[in-house]
Design a protein around this motif. Structure first.
Motif, PDB file in Angstrom:
ATOM      1  N   ASN A 142       0.804  -1.219   0.000  1.00  0.00           N
ATOM      2  CA  ASN A 142       0.000   0.000   0.000  1.00  0.00           C
ATOM      3  C   ASN A 142       0.844   1.280   0.000  1.00  0.00           C
ATOM      4  O   ASN A 142       0.537   2.225  -0.736  1.00  0.00           O
ATOM      5  N   GLY A 186      -8.678   5.268  -4.473  1.00  0.00           N
ATOM      6  CA  GLY A 186      -9.509   5.001  -3.303  1.00  0.00           C
ATOM      7  C   GLY A 186     -10.351   3.752  -3.482  1.00  0.00           C
ATOM      8  O   GLY A 186     -10.631   3.034  -2.513  1.00  0.00           O
ATOM      9  N   ALA A 245      -8.148   1.157  -2.444  1.00  0.00           N
ATOM     10  CA  ALA A 245      -7.853   1.180  -1.010  1.00  0.00           C
ATOM     11  C   ALA A 245      -9.045   0.753  -0.159  1.00  0.00           C
ATOM     12  O   ALA A 245      -8.889   0.060   0.852  1.00  0.00           O
ATOM     13  N   TYR A 246     -10.264   1.155  -0.548  1.00  0.00           N
ATOM     14  CA  TYR A 246     -11.443   0.935   0.283  1.00  0.00           C
ATOM     15  C   TYR A 246     -12.367  -0.160  -0.249  1.00  0.00           C
ATOM     16  O   TYR A 246     -13.506  -0.282   0.192  1.00  0.00           O
ATOM     17  N   ASN A 296     -16.268   2.253   0.204  1.00  0.00           N
ATOM     18  CA  ASN A 296     -16.328   3.424   1.074  1.00  0.00           C
ATOM     19  C   ASN A 296     -15.792   4.705   0.436  1.00  0.00           C
ATOM     20  O   ASN A 296     -15.943   5.784   1.005  1.00  0.00           O
ATOM     21  N   LEU A 347     -16.745   8.540   1.344  1.00  0.00           N
ATOM     22  CA  LEU A 347     -15.723   9.541   1.640  1.00  0.00           C
ATOM     23  C   LEU A 347     -15.869  10.762   0.735  1.00  0.00           C
ATOM     24  O   LEU A 347     -15.783  11.908   1.205  1.00  0.00           O
ATOM     25  N   THR A 377     -10.024  14.425  -0.824  1.00  0.00           N
ATOM     26  CA  THR A 377     -10.216  13.025  -1.201  1.00  0.00           C
ATOM     27  C   THR A 377      -8.873  12.382  -1.522  1.00  0.00           C
ATOM     28  O   THR A 377      -8.565  11.271  -1.062  1.00  0.00           O
ATOM     29  N   SER A 391      -6.827  12.010   1.704  1.00  0.00           N
ATOM     30  CA  SER A 391      -7.356  10.951   2.571  1.00  0.00           C
ATOM     31  C   SER A 391      -6.917   9.573   2.080  1.00  0.00           C
ATOM     32  O   SER A 391      -6.490   8.729   2.878  1.00  0.00           O
ATOM     33  N   VAL A 392      -7.018   9.360   0.784  1.00  0.00           N
ATOM     34  CA  VAL A 392      -6.607   8.073   0.215  1.00  0.00           C
ATOM     35  C   VAL A 392      -5.102   7.887   0.347  1.00  0.00           C
ATOM     36  O   VAL A 392      -4.616   6.810   0.713  1.00  0.00           O
ATOM     37  N   SER A 402      -3.114   9.137   2.566  1.00  0.00           N
ATOM     38  CA  SER A 402      -2.787   8.844   3.957  1.00  0.00           C
ATOM     39  C   SER A 402      -3.218   7.431   4.345  1.00  0.00           C
ATOM     40  O   SER A 402      -2.485   6.715   5.043  1.00  0.00           O
ATOM     41  N   TYR A 403      -4.396   7.012   3.878  1.00  0.00           N
ATOM     42  CA  TYR A 403      -4.905   5.667   4.209  1.00  0.00           C
ATOM     43  C   TYR A 403      -3.987   4.574   3.669  1.00  0.00           C
ATOM     44  O   TYR A 403      -3.794   3.529   4.296  1.00  0.00           O
ATOM     45  N   LEU A 404      -3.401   4.832   2.509  1.00  0.00           N
ATOM     46  CA  LEU A 404      -2.472   3.872   1.913  1.00  0.00           C
ATOM     47  C   LEU A 404      -1.098   3.881   2.579  1.00  0.00           C
ATOM     48  O   LEU A 404      -0.250   3.046   2.270  1.00  0.00           O
TER      49      LEU A 404
END
Length: 454
Positions: free
Chosen positions: A3, A36, A39-40, A55, A59, A309, A312-313, A315-317
């Motif tokens: 990721n 995203g 990722a989601y 998700n 988001l 957006t 957020s993606v 950072s999530y990764l």
């Protein structure tokens, strides 16, 4: 790929697409949704049965709603409207000629008048393209006709036009406040002295250059100078009303009498009143101002939706963690961290504009400020000064292209680039001054609102 590797790929691909000329806001949005979705993704692996069971759509919806209800961003369309109304009220034309006559005895009087007009108008407008374009049509022919060196004249206009993103009430600072979750009041207070310092250094350079090489900025002919009484009457009519409007707007914010949005509403009304007093208020001009305000505001909103957006993606990764661990592994001192970050922002200013740098890349460094013990308002002012370079650094110096666009064959692009170089050096010098004397930015907000406590 892991990721974090996907996150770095996402960032690199974004830079490539921007350099290819894709629209920033919708590139951010498309990449945020595309990566995203990976990722989601909630559906069964290797199937399309859960295509919409993801998700990322939730988001995206939440980010859109958050932007539209953000109270801080309400000030943006109001300040934009004030700037567009002032631009169309023929106030700037009178202001420039009045300031020129008032500064007639100073070396480089026309250039000083152009810088002062840029500072005042860009403060009311905050739109770099509008300031450079209008001053290119107004001030450049005057300087060229007076025998000024073409590169010298072009550099003055381009550098002066960028001051609006630093000197309050600045739209850029409102955007920064929303991104970093800082007080716009403190940011405005912190920006006043750095903005005045930069404008003052520009004027000192112009006067010094005109004294050292008089041929690049000839003195005005005596027969062109009107009587003293007429000079000050013109200055009273053209400068004082606009200056009072700006002081009232900024003073009401810093004095705690109004929020930025309320002060911006007062400024928008004041712009309409000024246009009416100057007999320049027509339905057509109001309609144009409303249309341009709506267009610019919509783009800002989509920039925020797309960037939040994307961020957020990213950072999530694990993209933020990769960069933070990279800085931590280097075991940097706070001053080394600041220099490295500012160098990165400076280099990004070559291909990108301030909005892209601010919305995409600055949030990567914000979580590290506590780690290195850096005051966020001090860091914000370093970034704000540094972002001036995004308009002044070739090959993508947007202020140069704005000016070239209106002057066309009157000047070559390389001549404009040549004129920009001294001002680029002045911006870097001002950053060194701010680093050595942080009180330039921090004294006024601490005095007005008390010492900042994280």
């Amino acid at each position: 790929m892991t990721n974090p590797e996907v996150a770095i790929l996402m960032l690199c691909l974004f830079i490539v697409l921007v350099l290819l000329g894709f629209p920033i806001a919708f590139t951010l949005l498309a990449m945020g949704v595309a990566f995203g979705y990976y990722a989601y993704y909630l559906g069964p692996p290797d199937t399309f049965s859960g295509f919409f069971d993801n998700n990322i759509f939730y988001l995206l919806n939440q980010n859109t709603y958050s932007v539209m209800e953000n109270d801080t961003l309400v000030a943006i369309p109001l300040f934009l409207f004030m700037g567009y109304v002032v631009e169309r009220a023929n106030i700037v034309d009178r202001l420039f000629h009045s300031l020129y006559m008032a500064a007639r005895n100073l070396p480089g009087a026309l250039a000083i008048a152009a810088l002062l007009t840029c500072a005042v108008f860009s403060t009311a407008s905050g739109i770099v393209g509008a300031v450079v374009t209008l001053m290119g049509l107004l001030a450049y022919p005057a300087m060229s006709g007076a025998g000024y060196n073409r590169s010298f004249a072009a550099g003055v206009i381009c550098a002066g036009g960028t001051l609006g993103i630093l000197i309050p009430p600045s739209i850029m600072l409102i955007v920064y406040a929303a991104i970093a979750e800082l007080s716009p009041l403190r940011l405005y207070a912190a920006a006043i002295f750095p903005g005045l310092m930069l404008a003052g250094l520009y004027i000192v350079y112009v006067m010094t250059r005109a004294l050292a090489t008089p041929s690049i900025a000839p003195k005005p002919r005596q027969e062109d100078i009107p009587p003293v009484g007429q000079i000050y009457m013109n200055l009273l009519v053209s400068f004082v009303p606009l200056f009072v409007l700006i002081v009232l707007v900024l003073g009401s914010i810093l004095g705690g009498l109004a929020t930025p949005a309320e002060a911006a509403a007062m400024g928008a009304l004041g712009g309409l009143v000024l246009a009416m007093l100057y007999r320049s208020l027509t339905w057509q001009k109001v309609k144009e101002s409303v249309f341009l305000t709506a267009k610019a505001t919509a783009m800002v909103c989509w920039l925020f939706v797309g960037s939040w957006t994307f961020a957020s993606v990213f950072s999530y990764l694990g993209g933020h963690d990769v960069i933070e661990h990279w800085f931590a592994a280097m075991d940097l001192e706070p001053w080394q961290f600041l220099i490295m970050v500012q160098l990165i922002i400076f280099v990004l200013g070559w291909p990108l504009e301030w909005s892209e740098i601010l919305i995409i890349f600055v949030p990567i460094f914000l979580p590290m400020l506590d780690t290195f013990g850096v005051n966020p308002y001090f860091f914000a002012m370093l970034v704000a000064l540094n972002l001036q370079t995004s308009f002044l650094t070739p090959p993508m110096a947007m202020s140069a292209y704005y000016l070239k666009g209106v002057l066309k064959k009157q000047i070559e692009l390389m001549e404009i680039f040549k004129g920009l170089m001294p001002y680029l050096a002045i911006v870097l010098f001002s950053m060194v001054m701010l680093y050595q004397f942080p009180g330039i930015a921090l004294w006024l907000p601490d005095y007005l609102f008390g010492t900042y406590v994280p």
